[in-house]
Design a protein around this motif. Structure first.
Motif, PDB file in Angstrom:
ATOM      1  N   SER A 273      11.403  59.205  60.505  1.00  0.00           N
ATOM      2  CA  SER A 273      10.708  60.493  60.598  1.00  0.00           C
ATOM      3  C   SER A 273      10.641  60.975  62.041  1.00  0.00           C
ATOM      4  O   SER A 273      10.790  62.175  62.314  1.00  0.00           O
ATOM      5  CB  SER A 273       9.299  60.369  60.011  1.00  0.00           C
ATOM      6  OG  SER A 273       8.545  59.380  60.701  1.00  0.00           O
ATOM      7  N   ALA A 274      10.451  60.049  62.992  1.00  0.00           N
ATOM      8  CA  ALA A 274      10.395  60.437  64.398  1.00  0.00           C
ATOM      9  C   ALA A 274      11.746  60.959  64.863  1.00  0.00           C
ATOM     10  O   ALA A 274      11.832  61.963  65.591  1.00  0.00           O
ATOM     11  CB  ALA A 274       9.971  59.247  65.254  1.00  0.00           C
ATOM     12  N   VAL A 275      12.813  60.295  64.433  1.00  0.00           N
ATOM     13  CA  VAL A 275      14.164  60.754  64.796  1.00  0.00           C
ATOM     14  C   VAL A 275      14.420  62.133  64.187  1.00  0.00           C
ATOM     15  O   VAL A 275      14.941  63.037  64.844  1.00  0.00           O
ATOM     16  CB  VAL A 275      15.226  59.740  64.315  1.00  0.00           C
ATOM     17  CG1 VAL A 275      16.637  60.295  64.524  1.00  0.00           C
ATOM     18  CG2 VAL A 275      15.069  58.412  65.039  1.00  0.00           C
ATOM     19  N   SER A 276      14.036  62.296  62.918  1.00  0.00           N
ATOM     20  CA  SER A 276      14.250  63.578  62.233  1.00  0.00           C
ATOM     21  C   SER A 276      13.518  64.705  62.942  1.00  0.00           C
ATOM     22  O   SER A 276      14.057  65.808  63.111  1.00  0.00           O
ATOM     23  CB  SER A 276      13.790  63.466  60.781  1.00  0.00           C
ATOM     24  OG  SER A 276      13.971  64.685  60.106  1.00  0.00           O
ATOM     25  N   ARG A 277      12.292  64.460  63.375  1.00  0.00           N
ATOM     26  CA  ARG A 277      11.510  65.495  64.072  1.00  0.00           C
ATOM     27  C   ARG A 277      12.202  65.914  65.371  1.00  0.00           C
ATOM     28  O   ARG A 277      12.262  67.098  65.713  1.00  0.00           O
ATOM     29  CB  ARG A 277      10.100  64.983  64.376  1.00  0.00           C
ATOM     30  CG  ARG A 277       9.163  64.969  63.176  1.00  0.00           C
ATOM     31  CD  ARG A 277       7.710  64.822  63.614  1.00  0.00           C
ATOM     32  NE  ARG A 277       7.491  63.604  64.388  1.00  0.00           N
ATOM     33  CZ  ARG A 277       7.188  62.418  63.860  1.00  0.00           C
ATOM     34  NH1 ARG A 277       7.097  62.307  62.533  1.00  0.00           N
ATOM     35  NH2 ARG A 277       6.988  61.364  64.622  1.00  0.00           N
ATOM     36  N   GLN A 278      12.722  64.933  66.107  1.00  0.00           N
ATOM     37  CA  GLN A 278      13.370  65.243  67.379  1.00  0.00           C
ATOM     38  C   GLN A 278      14.650  66.061  67.157  1.00  0.00           C
ATOM     39  O   GLN A 278      14.954  66.990  67.921  1.00  0.00           O
ATOM     40  CB  GLN A 278      13.709  63.947  68.129  1.00  0.00           C
ATOM     41  CG  GLN A 278      12.496  63.155  68.584  1.00  0.00           C
ATOM     42  CD  GLN A 278      11.826  63.784  69.793  1.00  0.00           C
ATOM     43  OE1 GLN A 278      12.175  64.874  70.227  1.00  0.00           O
ATOM     44  NE2 GLN A 278      10.825  63.107  70.336  1.00  0.00           N
ATOM     45  N   ILE A 279      15.397  65.735  66.111  1.00  0.00           N
ATOM     46  CA  ILE A 279      16.625  66.484  65.821  1.00  0.00           C
ATOM     47  C   ILE A 279      16.287  67.915  65.416  1.00  0.00           C
ATOM     48  O   ILE A 279      16.932  68.878  65.867  1.00  0.00           O
ATOM     49  CB  ILE A 279      17.446  65.782  64.718  1.00  0.00           C
ATOM     50  CG1 ILE A 279      17.959  64.426  65.221  1.00  0.00           C
ATOM     51  CG2 ILE A 279      18.616  66.659  64.278  1.00  0.00           C
ATOM     52  CD1 ILE A 279      18.857  64.501  66.428  1.00  0.00           C
ATOM     53  N   ARG A 280      15.263  68.079  64.570  1.00  0.00           N
ATOM     54  CA  ARG A 280      14.860  69.437  64.165  1.00  0.00           C
ATOM     55  C   ARG A 280      14.402  70.245  65.371  1.00  0.00           C
ATOM     56  O   ARG A 280      14.733  71.424  65.508  1.00  0.00           O
ATOM     57  CB  ARG A 280      13.746  69.370  63.115  1.00  0.00           C
ATOM     58  CG  ARG A 280      14.216  68.970  61.720  1.00  0.00           C
ATOM     59  CD  ARG A 280      13.184  69.378  60.662  1.00  0.00           C
ATOM     60  NE  ARG A 280      11.882  68.787  60.938  1.00  0.00           N
ATOM     61  CZ  ARG A 280      11.486  67.594  60.494  1.00  0.00           C
ATOM     62  NH1 ARG A 280      12.312  66.874  59.745  1.00  0.00           N
ATOM     63  NH2 ARG A 280      10.286  67.130  60.774  1.00  0.00           N
ATOM     64  N   ALA A 281      13.644  69.611  66.270  1.00  0.00           N
ATOM     65  CA  ALA A 281      13.156  70.316  67.457  1.00  0.00           C
ATOM     66  C   ALA A 281      14.323  70.726  68.347  1.00  0.00           C
ATOM     67  O   ALA A 281      14.321  71.832  68.920  1.00  0.00           O
ATOM     68  CB  ALA A 281      12.186  69.413  68.224  1.00  0.00           C
ATOM     69  N   LEU A 282      15.349  69.846  68.471  1.00  0.00           N
ATOM     70  CA  LEU A 282      16.513  70.189  69.286  1.00  0.00           C
ATOM     71  C   LEU A 282      17.284  71.342  68.675  1.00  0.00           C
ATOM     72  O   LEU A 282      17.715  72.270  69.377  1.00  0.00           O
ATOM     73  CB  LEU A 282      17.419  68.953  69.438  1.00  0.00           C
ATOM     74  CG  LEU A 282      18.683  69.124  70.291  1.00  0.00           C
ATOM     75  CD1 LEU A 282      18.323  69.515  71.715  1.00  0.00           C
ATOM     76  CD2 LEU A 282      19.501  67.836  70.284  1.00  0.00           C
TER      77      LEU A 282
END
Length: 300
Positions: free
Chosen positions: A30-39
């Protein structure tokens, strides 16, 4: 642009999934997914196509991955130069060379190098494809021709010739050929001409097969050719450096050999002062000098 998000994006692009990237980075999916969405939001674009089998880069994602790959290579180079500012020889050294030279000559000698430098980590890539050293696909290369890539330090190590060899037991049973025409009474073992190899070796093989040898064994690397010779299958076309480790093999028809094949060692200019590079280069030169003495003794 956020460096941390770029680092996570690069890991996801390499791994092809959020879960695998998270395992590498020690982050939750979930943390990785959030960072990708933010990018993606910050760039106002989609970087990945999402489907059941994983993630595939979009065209925009490919562009960004090229940039992060270049950044990673530069960071690796900087880290290597910082580590090499110390006196110790340690860390990873990525070496590429041909399958034949790597398996038949280099690997058997590596115990001496590890004994001297126990903290060295060598990633050995044996393949005929010429890797791009300036783009840091490898740190150092040993090739059977002069590298054409720019910004490289090049050193000619020695020369190799392809020659004919057989085992004594084979020759005792089948006879020693006295002239080239006698090869028609023997089985010829060689690399197949479709295999990527030095042109001088290919030309020699073509000239020998043109003599009409009735039985042949072709292999796509010299290790296979050597095994055929050692097991008495016939007369093999092999690089002369194999004799240093297999003195029982006998050279036949000494008038037949290839043209000289130059052997070069090369590495990027930016690694000129790398202690790992220097240690490996000096080791190879010392071992080649020892092998040359063995070859001279065998020829005398």
């Amino acid at each position: 642009m956020d460096w941390d998000k770029l680092r996570i994006f690069h890991a996801v692009a390499d791994a092809g999934s959020l879960t695998a990237a998270g395992d590498t980075l020690h982050l939750s999916q979930s943390a990785v997914s959030r960072q990708i969405r933010a990018l993606e939001q910050s760039l106002d674009t989609t970087l990945f196509h999402r489907h059941a089998r994983g993630l595939i880069l979009t065209e925009q994602g490919e562009l960004l991955h090229d940039a992060t790959s270049s950044m990673n290579r530069r960071l690796e180079t900087a880290a290597a130069r910082i580590r090499d500012s110390r006196e110790e020889v340690f860390g990873e050294l990525r070496v590429t060379t041909t399958t034949g030279f790597g398996t038949l000559w280099l690997v058997p000698r590596l115990p001496k190098l590890y004994e001297k430098y126990p903290d060295l980590k060598i990633d050995l890539m044996l393949e005929e494809r010429v890797l791009d050293l300036p783009m840091r696909e490898a740190d150092l290369a040993i090739r059977m021709k002069e590298p054409s890539q720019a910004d490289l330090v090049r050193k000619r190590l020695n020369t190799v010739r392809m020659r004919l060899y057989a085992m004594p037991d084979y020759l005792e049973e089948h006879g020693v050929p006295q002239k080239p025409d006698d090869l028609q009474d023997h089985r010829l073992i060689s690399q197949n001409v479709r295999s990527q190899q030095a042109s001088a070796g290919e030309m020699l093989i073509q000239s020998l097969t043109a003599m009409g040898t009735p039985s042949t064994l072709t292999v796509n690397n010299y290790f296979g050719v050597l095994q055929g010779v050692l097991h008495g299958l016939g007369i093999g076309v092999l690089p002369d450096y194999v004799i240093a480790d297999f003195p029982e093999i006998v050279r036949v028809l000494p008038e037949i050999e290839s043209a000289q094949i130059p052997v070069y060692l090369a590495y990027p200019e930016e690694l000129r002062n790398s202690k790992r590079i220097v240690a490996f280069r000096d080791f190879v030169l010392e071992e080649l000098a020892l092998s040359a003495k063995v070859l001279e003794a065998a020829a005398s």
